[in-house]
Scaffold this motif. Structure first.
Motif, PDB file in Angstrom:
ATOM      1  N   GLY A  69       0.613  -1.146   0.387  1.00 20.08           N
ATOM      2  CA  GLY A  69       0.074  -0.277  -0.074  1.00 20.08           C
ATOM      3  C   GLY A  69       0.925   1.148  -0.423  1.00 20.08           C
ATOM      4  O   GLY A  69       0.689   1.818   0.233  1.00 20.08           O
ATOM      5  N   VAL A  70       1.956   1.091   0.115  1.00 19.11           N
ATOM      6  CA  VAL A  70       3.495   2.467   0.142  1.00 19.11           C
ATOM      7  C   VAL A  70       3.475   2.446  -1.823  1.00 19.11           C
ATOM      8  O   VAL A  70       4.146   1.748  -2.570  1.00 19.11           O
ATOM      9  CB  VAL A  70       4.320   2.206   0.476  1.00 19.11           C
ATOM     10  CG1 VAL A  70       5.333   3.143  -0.115  1.00 19.11           C
ATOM     11  CG2 VAL A  70       4.227   1.581   1.805  1.00 19.11           C
ATOM     12  N   VAL A  71       3.406   3.885  -2.258  1.00 19.28           N
ATOM     13  CA  VAL A  71       3.725   4.947  -3.321  1.00 19.28           C
ATOM     14  C   VAL A  71       5.010   5.000  -2.742  1.00 19.28           C
ATOM     15  O   VAL A  71       5.347   5.828  -2.759  1.00 19.28           O
ATOM     16  CB  VAL A  71       2.746   5.844  -3.399  1.00 19.28           C
ATOM     17  CG1 VAL A  71       3.227   6.286  -4.759  1.00 19.28           C
ATOM     18  CG2 VAL A  71       1.386   5.051  -3.282  1.00 19.28           C
ATOM     19  N   PHE A 115       8.134   6.943  -3.316  1.00 14.81           N
ATOM     20  CA  PHE A 115       8.432   8.296  -4.429  1.00 14.81           C
ATOM     21  C   PHE A 115      10.023   7.424  -5.012  1.00 14.81           C
ATOM     22  O   PHE A 115      10.328   8.515  -5.625  1.00 14.81           O
ATOM     23  CB  PHE A 115       8.217   9.412  -3.889  1.00 14.81           C
ATOM     24  CG  PHE A 115       6.724   9.709  -4.192  1.00 14.81           C
ATOM     25  CD1 PHE A 115       6.664  10.862  -4.793  1.00 14.81           C
ATOM     26  CD2 PHE A 115       5.580   9.517  -2.922  1.00 14.81           C
ATOM     27  CE1 PHE A 115       5.083  10.907  -4.941  1.00 14.81           C
ATOM     28  CE2 PHE A 115       4.705   9.772  -2.791  1.00 14.81           C
ATOM     29  CZ  PHE A 115       4.555  10.510  -4.376  1.00 14.81           C
ATOM     30  N   ARG A 144       6.221   1.476  10.568  1.00 14.78           N
ATOM     31  CA  ARG A 144       5.357   0.593  10.117  1.00 14.78           C
ATOM     32  C   ARG A 144       3.656   1.258  11.161  1.00 14.78           C
ATOM     33  O   ARG A 144       4.099   1.665  12.173  1.00 14.78           O
ATOM     34  CB  ARG A 144       4.983  -0.599  10.365  1.00 14.78           C
ATOM     35  CG  ARG A 144       5.566  -1.522   9.056  1.00 14.78           C
ATOM     36  CD  ARG A 144       4.512  -2.894   9.115  1.00 14.78           C
ATOM     37  NE  ARG A 144       3.603  -2.898   9.561  1.00 14.78           N
ATOM     38  CZ  ARG A 144       3.659  -3.963  10.302  1.00 14.78           C
ATOM     39  NH1 ARG A 144       4.577  -4.769   9.863  1.00 14.78           N
ATOM     40  NH2 ARG A 144       2.967  -4.983  10.938  1.00 14.78           N
ATOM     41  N   LEU A 157      -0.487   6.926   6.130  1.00 13.04           N
ATOM     42  CA  LEU A 157      -0.447   7.517   4.588  1.00 13.04           C
ATOM     43  C   LEU A 157       1.104   8.486   4.748  1.00 13.04           C
ATOM     44  O   LEU A 157       2.213   8.581   3.595  1.00 13.04           O
ATOM     45  CB  LEU A 157      -1.510   7.590   4.001  1.00 13.04           C
ATOM     46  CG  LEU A 157      -1.512   7.979   2.570  1.00 13.04           C
ATOM     47  CD1 LEU A 157      -2.628   7.137   2.131  1.00 13.04           C
ATOM     48  CD2 LEU A 157      -1.904   9.675   1.978  1.00 13.04           C
ATOM     49  N   LEU A 215       4.224   8.146   5.187  1.00 10.91           N
ATOM     50  CA  LEU A 215       4.895   7.083   4.368  1.00 10.91           C
ATOM     51  C   LEU A 215       5.583   8.092   3.324  1.00 10.91           C
ATOM     52  O   LEU A 215       6.619   7.532   2.809  1.00 10.91           O
ATOM     53  CB  LEU A 215       4.314   6.286   3.903  1.00 10.91           C
ATOM     54  CG  LEU A 215       4.068   5.283   5.013  1.00 10.91           C
ATOM     55  CD1 LEU A 215       2.936   4.450   4.551  1.00 10.91           C
ATOM     56  CD2 LEU A 215       4.605   3.991   5.175  1.00 10.91           C
ATOM     57  N   ILE A 216       4.853   9.030   2.349  1.00 13.24           N
ATOM     58  CA  ILE A 216       5.244  10.133   1.037  1.00 13.24           C
ATOM     59  C   ILE A 216       6.039  10.454   1.679  1.00 13.24           C
ATOM     60  O   ILE A 216       7.532  10.336   1.073  1.00 13.24           O
ATOM     61  CB  ILE A 216       3.704  10.999   1.129  1.00 13.24           C
ATOM     62  CG1 ILE A 216       2.522   9.792   0.885  1.00 13.24           C
ATOM     63  CG2 ILE A 216       4.363  11.723  -0.438  1.00 13.24           C
ATOM     64  CD1 ILE A 216       1.280  10.792   0.291  1.00 13.24           C
ATOM     65  N   ILE A 231       8.693   9.646   3.885  1.00 11.06           N
ATOM     66  CA  ILE A 231       9.463   8.913   4.146  1.00 11.06           C
ATOM     67  C   ILE A 231      10.256   8.416   2.948  1.00 11.06           C
ATOM     68  O   ILE A 231      11.418   8.452   2.960  1.00 11.06           O
ATOM     69  CB  ILE A 231       9.371   7.782   4.963  1.00 11.06           C
ATOM     70  CG1 ILE A 231       9.165   8.185   6.829  1.00 11.06           C
ATOM     71  CG2 ILE A 231      10.331   6.518   5.185  1.00 11.06           C
ATOM     72  CD1 ILE A 231       8.590   6.960   6.858  1.00 11.06           C
ATOM     73  N   VAL A 260      -0.011  16.301   1.553  1.00 17.89           N
ATOM     74  CA  VAL A 260       1.559  16.960   1.517  1.00 17.89           C
ATOM     75  C   VAL A 260       1.373  17.455  -0.255  1.00 17.89           C
ATOM     76  O   VAL A 260       1.319  16.784  -1.301  1.00 17.89           O
ATOM     77  CB  VAL A 260       2.412  15.485   1.453  1.00 17.89           C
ATOM     78  CG1 VAL A 260       4.143  15.932   1.075  1.00 17.89           C
ATOM     79  CG2 VAL A 260       2.342  14.874   2.503  1.00 17.89           C
ATOM     80  N   TYR A 279      -1.969  10.356  -1.861  1.00 16.19           N
ATOM     81  CA  TYR A 279      -0.838   9.740  -2.820  1.00 16.19           C
ATOM     82  C   TYR A 279      -1.510  11.290  -3.372  1.00 16.19           C
ATOM     83  O   TYR A 279      -0.419  11.483  -4.646  1.00 16.19           O
ATOM     84  CB  TYR A 279      -1.463   8.638  -3.116  1.00 16.19           C
ATOM     85  CG  TYR A 279      -0.011   7.512  -2.238  1.00 16.19           C
ATOM     86  CD1 TYR A 279       0.712   8.522  -1.150  1.00 16.19           C
ATOM     87  CD2 TYR A 279      -0.242   6.577  -1.308  1.00 16.19           C
ATOM     88  CE1 TYR A 279       1.471   7.512  -0.643  1.00 16.19           C
ATOM     89  CE2 TYR A 279      -0.442   6.372  -0.731  1.00 16.19           C
ATOM     90  CZ  TYR A 279       0.597   6.549  -0.265  1.00 16.19           C
ATOM     91  OH  TYR A 279       1.560   5.575   0.775  1.00 16.19           O
ATOM     92  N   MET A 329      13.780  13.999   6.647  1.00 13.16           N
ATOM     93  CA  MET A 329      12.710  13.270   6.732  1.00 13.16           C
ATOM     94  C   MET A 329      12.830  12.434   7.317  1.00 13.16           C
ATOM     95  O   MET A 329      11.701  11.844   7.821  1.00 13.16           O
ATOM     96  CB  MET A 329      12.389  13.924   5.018  1.00 13.16           C
ATOM     97  CG  MET A 329      12.137  14.939   4.841  1.00 13.16           C
ATOM     98  SD  MET A 329      12.242  14.968   2.728  1.00 13.16           S
ATOM     99  CE  MET A 329      10.276  15.484   2.758  1.00 13.16           C
ATOM    100  N   VAL A 330      13.508  11.324   6.902  1.00 12.71           N
ATOM    101  CA  VAL A 330      13.246  10.274   7.336  1.00 12.71           C
ATOM    102  C   VAL A 330      13.340   9.999   8.570  1.00 12.71           C
ATOM    103  O   VAL A 330      12.534   9.284   9.174  1.00 12.71           O
ATOM    104  CB  VAL A 330      13.833   9.344   6.782  1.00 12.71           C
ATOM    105  CG1 VAL A 330      14.360   7.788   6.390  1.00 12.71           C
ATOM    106  CG2 VAL A 330      13.682   8.759   5.487  1.00 12.71           C
ATOM    107  N   MET A 376       9.835  11.600  10.707  1.00 10.29           N
ATOM    108  CA  MET A 376       9.259  10.476  10.727  1.00 10.29           C
ATOM    109  C   MET A 376       9.617   9.172  11.415  1.00 10.29           C
ATOM    110  O   MET A 376       8.054   8.561  11.426  1.00 10.29           O
ATOM    111  CB  MET A 376       8.913  10.206   8.926  1.00 10.29           C
ATOM    112  CG  MET A 376       8.162  11.141   8.525  1.00 10.29           C
ATOM    113  SD  MET A 376       6.854  11.643   8.915  1.00 10.29           S
ATOM    114  CE  MET A 376       6.446  13.240   9.229  1.00 10.29           C
ATOM    115  N   ARG A 431       7.690  11.687  15.072  1.00  5.01           N
ATOM    116  CA  ARG A 431       6.781  12.136  13.885  1.00  5.01           C
ATOM    117  C   ARG A 431       5.877  13.412  13.965  1.00  5.01           C
ATOM    118  O   ARG A 431       5.809  14.249  13.498  1.00  5.01           O
ATOM    119  CB  ARG A 431       5.534  11.322  13.793  1.00  5.01           C
ATOM    120  CG  ARG A 431       4.528  10.240  12.571  1.00  5.01           C
ATOM    121  CD  ARG A 431       4.106   9.793  12.802  1.00  5.01           C
ATOM    122  NE  ARG A 431       5.140   8.534  12.295  1.00  5.01           N
ATOM    123  CZ  ARG A 431       3.890   7.345  12.988  1.00  5.01           C
ATOM    124  NH1 ARG A 431       2.974   6.684  13.588  1.00  5.01           N
ATOM    125  NH2 ARG A 431       4.833   6.263  13.377  1.00  5.01           N
TER     126      ARG A 431
END
Lengths: 290, 315
Positions: free
Chosen positions: A33-35, A37, A87, A91, A94-95, A97, B54, B107, B291-292, B295, B299
């Motif tokens: 379910g992760v897009v 990038f 995890r 959403l 995750l974008i 990240i 985003v 997304y 960023m990583v 998060m 967070r």
């Protein structure tokens, strides 16, 4: 006529690359379910690694294999170090990240390799083949057949092998998959590894034709997204068809409208798809799990 | 105390404090950049912090503000009007593009804005007759010095821009706080938690999202116009993908839920390249890692994390 044929040939060539990138997206999206990038960065890692190894005198096919291995390793690291620790994150996290990971990889490639544009000779020489007034590079055939082989392999792998079925089961319901004894963690690792390998392979095959440099990953990812969205998110057939269509639209734009704006074609397609048919050509009606 | 008043007092005090301690024009210039970035990132806070969306193309809106301010005066439009037109244009574009996209999952906005930003950047770099191309263009027109001369103050150019941009940042922050505490702002937070729950409460989700997107685009465009005027020179890189990423990183690092997060993120990532000379070489890796790691480890960002820490200590 021969002019049109020429545009079609180059459109199918780049289209095959976008199709491979889109297949990589679809793989990760369906499993987790992760897009992702950072998908474009796998392509660049593959291309740059091969270019540097070949420049160092490593035989072409060994360099190609090592480049795909390098991409795969990065894909697994991406999952283990950035996606898995977050995890259950929303959403939007995750974008951020995967975007962060893509920027990080871009910087890392700038350090490990350099800022130059790279290419190497095609696998079967540089003499163009002629047919019906158009020319085609032997490497274009490598790209087209390579992408098609990837598609066939993934279709076979996902439906006929135990591991592939495990990924599909994990995708449809992680808990249920774990309950029937599927190692879901392994399935996730595998899907990221496969997706990265496909991306890196696309980079290895395409670099002789399209050239590569550390900063083209995002643009490749954007083209892959438009292919995915045109074809329908989550559908492998859609990824293949969408990729080829984006390639054709792009090369016809460059040929008949303006080569300055060929990269804009992909974006226009995204907008048109979103306005007219958000589920894409092959996609199911979009629904969200609540 | 009223949250808007508190925001106003704290930020205004910071603007004044900066002016009291800065020893040279160089510091004023960096301070000006901090306030411009704070304003742009406040727009990201409205979008990312309030609604949870985003945008990867906000530099495009920033550039529309900047280039409108640079281009229109040569056609006889006064600078201030040019800046307003730029902001209105960016808002209009966001409203048109946002509406169909925002009916879909989050997304799609990220992907579509990524493309939109690249398209704007492409136009700015290729249409050299209008924008000067990759070399950029000089910005004619208003100087903030004249503004202060009207009231009899004779400030250096760098100082006067510092005050103007500081004022905009403070006003922008107060406006964002007020928006956030209005019924509409609460609707946005409800959407952040759950689209479906919010719409079952009678909130028009697509409309609210589209308004937040438009407002945040206007913030970026105003910040862009200020940068064009204060710098006197702009290049297409103000609209580049990395600038979009930078803005999002600032919001994420400071904490996208509040305007103070915007300030802290903007301050750190604007000052860091000035202090750390190797920053330019490692810019991508640093921004990506920030960023990583933010998060994964905290967070909600730096400001909420520090507030939590302070509360725990007091206990």
């Amino acid at each position: 006529m021969s002019e049109l044929l020429q545009f079609l040939v180059s459109g199918v060539t780049v289209g095959a690359i976008y199709a491979a990138v889109a297949l990589g997206f679809t793989m990760i999206y369906n499993a987790s379910g992760v897009v992702n990038f950072a998908q474009g960065e796998f392509v660049v890692i593959g291309g740059l690694t091969a270019a540097f190894l070949i420049a160092m005198g490593v035989p072409v096919f060994l360099a190609a294999v090592l480049a795909v291995v390098a991409g795969t390793v990065v894909g697994i690291l991406l999952y283990r170090l950035a996606i898995r620790p977050a995890r259950e994150a929303p959403l939007v996290s995750l974008i951020i990240i995967t975007i962060g990971a893509s920027i990080f990889l871009r910087g890392a490639m700038q350090m490990v390799f350099d800022k130059q544009i790279h290419r190497y000779d095609g696998f079967s020489g540089e003499t163009p083949l002629r047919f019906a007034g158009a020319t085609i590079l032997p490497q274009s055939l490598w790209i087209i057949f390579g992408s098609f082989a990837v598609f066939v392999f993934l279709a076979w792998f996902m439906s006929r092998t135990r591991a592939g079925r495990g990924i599909r089961a994990t995708a449809s319901n992680r808990l249920a998959a774990a309950l029937v004894g599927i190692n879901t963690r392994w399935a996730m690792n595998l899907s990221f590894a496969l997706s990265a390998a496909v991306g890196a392979l696309a980079g290895v095959l395409s670099t002789p034709v399209t050239f590569t440099s550390y900063d083209v990953g995002v643009l490749i990812a954007l083209k892959g997204f438009s292919a995915t969205m045109l074809g329908g998110v989550g559908s492998p057939q859609g990824a293949l068809v969408g990729g080829l269509l984006i390639g054709l639209i792009e090369s016809l734009t460059a040929g008949y409208i303006s080569s300055d704006y060929k990269d804009a074609a992909a974006f226009i397609v995204i907008l048109v798809v979103l306005f007219v048919r958000p589920e894409g050509l092959f996609g199911k009606k979009l629904t969200e799990r609540v | 105390m009223n949250p808007a008043l508190r925001t106003f007092l704290i930020l205004a005090a910071l603007v004044v404090a900066g002016a009291l301690i800065f020893p040279s024009s160089y510091y004023y210039r960096v301070g000006t950049l901090v306030w411009i970035n704070t304003l742009a990132v406040t727009g990201i806070v409205v979008l990312l912090g309030y609604v949870g969306l985003v945008s990867l193309g906000h530099a495009g809106f920033f550039a529309i503000g900047a280039y409108a301010t640079a281009i229109l005066p040569s056609y006889g439009v006064p600078s201030v009007l040019a800046a307003i037109l730029g902001a209105a244009g960016a808002g209009l574009l966001a409203a048109i593009v946002g509406r169909p996209i925002l009916r879909l999952s989050g997304y799609y906005l990220a992907i579509a804005t990524l493309g939109l930003g690249m398209l704007i950047w492409m136009v700015l770099s290729k249409e050299a007759w209008l924008t000067g191309g990759p070399d950029g263009m000089t910005v004619m027109g208003a100087n903030a010095r004249d503004l202060f001369k009207l009231v009899g103050l004779n400030l250096r150019s760098a100082e006067s821009w510092y005050w103007v941009t500081g004022t905009f940042a403070v006003l922008g922050a107060v406006l964002a706080v007020n928006l956030g505490n209005s019924p509409w702002g609460r609707a946005l937070r409800a959407i952040h938690d759950s689209d479906v729950a919010a719409s079952s409460l009678g909130i028009d989700v697509a409309k609210a999202k589209s308004m937040a997107f438009t407002i945040s685009a206007v913030y970026a465009a105003v910040a862009g116009a200020l940068l064009a005027l204060a710098n006197g020179y702009i290049t297409p890189e103000v609209g580049g993908f990395m600038h979009s990423v930078e803005m999002v990183t600032m919001a994420v690092l400071g904490g996208a839920a509040s305007v103070f997060g915007a300030l802290v993120g903007a301050l750190i990532l604007t000052a860091l390249p000035q202090v750390l000379t190797v920053f330019a070489d490692y810019e991508h890796m640093i921004l990506g890692a920030v960023m990583v790691l933010t998060m994964i480890l905290m967070r909600r960002g730096l400001v909420p994390a520090l507030v939590d820490l302070a509360k725990r200590r007091r206990k």
